[in-house]
Design an enzyme around this catalytic site. Structure first.
Site, PDB file in Angstrom:
ATOM      1  N   LYS A  78       0.803  -1.239   0.000  1.00 57.73           N
ATOM      2  CA  LYS A  78       0.000   0.000   0.000  1.00 57.73           C
ATOM      3  C   LYS A  78       0.831   1.283   0.000  1.00 57.73           C
ATOM      4  O   LYS A  78       0.397   2.288  -0.539  1.00 57.73           O
ATOM      5  CB  LYS A  78      -0.925   0.017   1.229  1.00 57.73           C
ATOM      6  CG  LYS A  78      -2.163  -0.839   1.079  1.00 57.73           C
ATOM      7  CD  LYS A  78      -3.006  -0.691   2.335  1.00 57.73           C
ATOM      8  CE  LYS A  78      -4.378  -1.284   2.149  1.00 57.73           C
ATOM      9  NZ  LYS A  78      -5.255  -1.020   3.298  1.00 57.73           N
TER      10      LYS A  78
ATOM     11  N   ARG B  41       1.312  -0.343  21.273  1.00 53.55           N
ATOM     12  CA  ARG B  41       2.397  -1.112  21.891  1.00 53.55           C
ATOM     13  C   ARG B  41       3.711  -0.335  21.776  1.00 53.55           C
ATOM     14  O   ARG B  41       4.415  -0.155  22.760  1.00 53.55           O
ATOM     15  CB  ARG B  41       2.510  -2.472  21.176  1.00 53.55           C
ATOM     16  CG  ARG B  41       3.651  -3.310  21.643  1.00 53.55           C
ATOM     17  CD  ARG B  41       3.706  -4.627  20.893  1.00 53.55           C
ATOM     18  NE  ARG B  41       3.898  -4.469  19.455  1.00 53.55           N
ATOM     19  CZ  ARG B  41       4.007  -5.458  18.601  1.00 53.55           C
ATOM     20  NH1 ARG B  41       3.915  -6.709  19.030  1.00 53.55           N
ATOM     21  NH2 ARG B  41       4.183  -5.247  17.313  1.00 53.55           N
TER      22      ARG B  41
HETATM   23  P1  NAP Z   1      -0.130  -2.859  10.522  1.00 57.07           P
HETATM   24  O1  NAP Z   1       0.253  -1.677   9.709  1.00 57.07           O
HETATM   25  O2  NAP Z   1       0.711  -4.074  10.503  1.00 57.07           O
HETATM   26  O3  NAP Z   1      -0.259  -2.331  12.065  1.00 57.07           O
HETATM   27  C1  NAP Z   1      -0.456  -3.252  13.096  1.00 57.07           C
HETATM   28  C2  NAP Z   1      -0.797  -2.538  14.406  1.00 57.07           C
HETATM   29  O4  NAP Z   1      -1.109  -3.539  15.388  1.00 57.07           O
HETATM   30  C3  NAP Z   1       0.330  -1.696  14.989  1.00 57.07           C
HETATM   31  O5  NAP Z   1      -0.202  -0.628  15.734  1.00 57.07           O
HETATM   32  C4  NAP Z   1       1.034  -2.702  15.914  1.00 57.07           C
HETATM   33  O6  NAP Z   1       1.717  -2.084  16.989  1.00 57.07           O
HETATM   34  C5  NAP Z   1      -0.159  -3.442  16.471  1.00 57.07           C
HETATM   35  N1  NAP Z   1       0.211  -4.786  16.911  1.00 57.07           N
HETATM   36  C6  NAP Z   1       0.586  -5.823  16.142  1.00 57.07           C
HETATM   37  N2  NAP Z   1       0.847  -6.908  16.903  1.00 57.07           N
HETATM   38  C7  NAP Z   1       0.652  -6.523  18.195  1.00 57.07           C
HETATM   39  C8  NAP Z   1       0.736  -7.195  19.441  1.00 57.07           C
HETATM   40  N3  NAP Z   1       1.090  -8.484  19.519  1.00 57.07           N
HETATM   41  N4  NAP Z   1       0.422  -6.509  20.569  1.00 57.07           N
HETATM   42  C9  NAP Z   1       0.059  -5.205  20.500  1.00 57.07           C
HETATM   43  N5  NAP Z   1      -0.053  -4.516  19.344  1.00 57.07           N
HETATM   44  C10 NAP Z   1       0.243  -5.169  18.203  1.00 57.07           C
HETATM   45  O7  NAP Z   1      -1.598  -3.361  10.164  1.00 57.07           O
HETATM   46  P2  NAP Z   1      -2.775  -2.495   9.515  1.00 57.07           P
HETATM   47  O8  NAP Z   1      -2.669  -2.546   8.042  1.00 57.07           O
HETATM   48  O9  NAP Z   1      -2.809  -1.191  10.202  1.00 57.07           O
HETATM   49  O10 NAP Z   1      -4.066  -3.368   9.912  1.00 57.07           O
HETATM   50  C11 NAP Z   1      -4.548  -3.376  11.232  1.00 57.07           C
HETATM   51  C12 NAP Z   1      -5.866  -4.145  11.291  1.00 57.07           C
HETATM   52  O11 NAP Z   1      -6.875  -3.433  10.586  1.00 57.07           O
HETATM   53  C13 NAP Z   1      -5.774  -5.523  10.644  1.00 57.07           C
HETATM   54  O12 NAP Z   1      -6.388  -6.444  11.515  1.00 57.07           O
HETATM   55  C14 NAP Z   1      -6.573  -5.389   9.372  1.00 57.07           C
HETATM   56  O13 NAP Z   1      -7.232  -6.595   9.046  1.00 57.07           O
HETATM   57  C15 NAP Z   1      -7.579  -4.318   9.734  1.00 57.07           C
HETATM   58  N6  NAP Z   1      -8.072  -3.570   8.566  1.00 57.07           N
HETATM   59  C16 NAP Z   1      -9.391  -3.646   8.260  1.00 57.07           C
HETATM   60  C17 NAP Z   1      -9.882  -2.961   7.169  1.00 57.07           C
HETATM   61  C18 NAP Z   1     -11.349  -3.051   6.827  1.00 57.07           C
HETATM   62  O14 NAP Z   1     -11.741  -2.708   5.693  1.00 57.07           O
HETATM   63  N7  NAP Z   1     -12.191  -3.461   7.759  1.00 57.07           N
HETATM   64  C19 NAP Z   1      -9.036  -2.179   6.358  1.00 57.07           C
HETATM   65  C20 NAP Z   1      -7.675  -2.103   6.714  1.00 57.07           C
HETATM   66  C21 NAP Z   1      -7.202  -2.816   7.809  1.00 57.07           C
HETATM   67  P3  NAP Z   1       3.265  -1.650  16.865  1.00 57.07           P
HETATM   68  O15 NAP Z   1       3.253  -0.251  16.327  1.00 57.07           O
HETATM   69  O16 NAP Z   1       3.754  -1.746  18.246  1.00 57.07           O
HETATM   70  O17 NAP Z   1       3.934  -2.627  15.937  1.00 57.07           O
END
Ligand code: NAP
Length: 274
Positions: A70, A155
């Site tokens: 992305k 986190r």
């Molecule tokens: P990302 O960029 O990988 O970010 C992950 C986030 O989760 C970061 O804030 C990370 O914290 C935190 N995290 C990961 N593992 C963790 C753990 N074990 N304990 C505490 N915090 C943790 O992912 P993303 O693209 O933002 O996506 C996040 C979620 O949104 C996903 O589940 C995705 O499926 C969902 N989503 C949904 C839609 C929809 O249309 N409904 C669209 C986009 C995304 P750190 O900063 O500490 O690493």
């Protein structure tokens, strides 16, 4: 029926097998009588530039982009709309003569989902859990909708600080406080208030028994909880919100609305802001 005039659309990412986008986009095409096909296409990180160049030459009309491309895909585009620039990520590409134009419909999907689910932001203190790619879109939306104060709980505080810096640079009036996941009690008047909370971390994705915050004290103070996760349809975060008499929503509405946003960009030019 596929014929000589069938337009090609698709999703690029790695992995793509789990995605609901082919089902959603092909259903929308059928509903609207569009002669198109939408396919999942796995693209490795090192092949991204070649894939975008090749797709353009093949005249693939539109693409959705998912993780991990992305952000990186932005440097291979001819144009990027303002909202996508602000978020720093695109999820939708539209074919133009000069190259692909990039959009971000996550924010559009989220705004529509908030509206139809009655999730209020304007003038409210909002807690945002997470500071990754999805949280960036949430943060921009919260600032645009003029949340009274945004508390980002993450986190890794450095990532939350970076998100805060980015939002304030774009929307200087925004008030933001960054805290660790276990520091929610430091929110002013936390014990006497109830908050609308957006869960934008990936904790709980494909896991029914994980949540970014486990302490029930937190959930006592959640009026409405919005989890961006849609698999499972009910996360532990949502169950905890409900168990403490709050209202909980999953990310399915956002998913469907962002898909509709892409479909509209491809077929009506809606969302084309520039
Ligand atoms: P990302 O960029 O990988 O970010 C992950 C986030 O989760 C970061 O804030 C990370 O914290 C935190 N995290 C990961 N593992 C963790 C753990 N074990 N304990 C505490 N915090 C943790 O992912 P993303 O693209 O933002 O996506 C996040 C979620 O949104 C996903 O589940 C995705 O499926 C969902 N989503 C949904 C839609 C929809 O249309 N409904 C669209 C986009 C995304 P750190 O900063 O500490 O690493």
């Amino acid at each position: 029926m596929i014929d000589g005039k069938t337009q090609i659309y698709g999703l690029i990412g790695d992995p793509v097998e789990h995605s609901l986008s082919p089902l959603i986009q092909n259903s929308l095409a059928e509903m609207h009588g569009k002669n198109m096909v939408y396919l999942p296409m796995r693209v490795l990180e090192e092949d991204l530039e070649g894939a975008i160049c090749g797709a353009h030459k093949l005249h693939i009309n539109g693409l959705n982009v998912t993780a991990p491309h992305k952000e990186k895909v932005m440097k291979y585009l001819s144009e990027i709309d303002q909202t996508a620039k602000e978020i720093g990520a695109v999820n939708t590409l539209l074919w133009t003569e000069d190259g692909y134009k990039g959009f971000n419909t996550d924010i559009y999907g989220l705004e529509r989902a908030f509206e139809s689910d009655g999730f209020e932001v304007s003038g409210k203190d909002i807690i945002l859990i997470g500071a990754g790619g999805a949280a960036r879109a949430v943060g921009v939306l919260l600032a645009r909708l003029k949340a009274s104060h945004i508390y980002i709980l993450n986190r890794t505080k450095a990532n939350a600080n970076e998100l805060s810096r980015r939002i304030i640079e774009l929307y200087p009036y925004t008030e933001i406080t960054v805290l660790g996941l276990d520091e929610f009690r430091n929110i002013p008047d936390f014990m006497t208030k109830k908050f609308n909370v957006i869960q934008a971390s990936s904790v709980g994705l494909e896991k029914r028994d994980e949540a970014p915050i486990l302490d029930d004290e937190f959930y006592n103070h959640v009026a409405k909880g919005y989890d961006l996760i849609y698999n499972p349809l009910e996360t532990l975060f949502m169950r905890k919100v409900k168990a403490n008499e709050g209202e909980a929503y999953n990310g399915m509405h956002m998913l469907l609305s962002q898909a509709l946003g892409s479909f509209e960009i491809w077929h009506n030019g809606v969302g084309n802001e520039e």
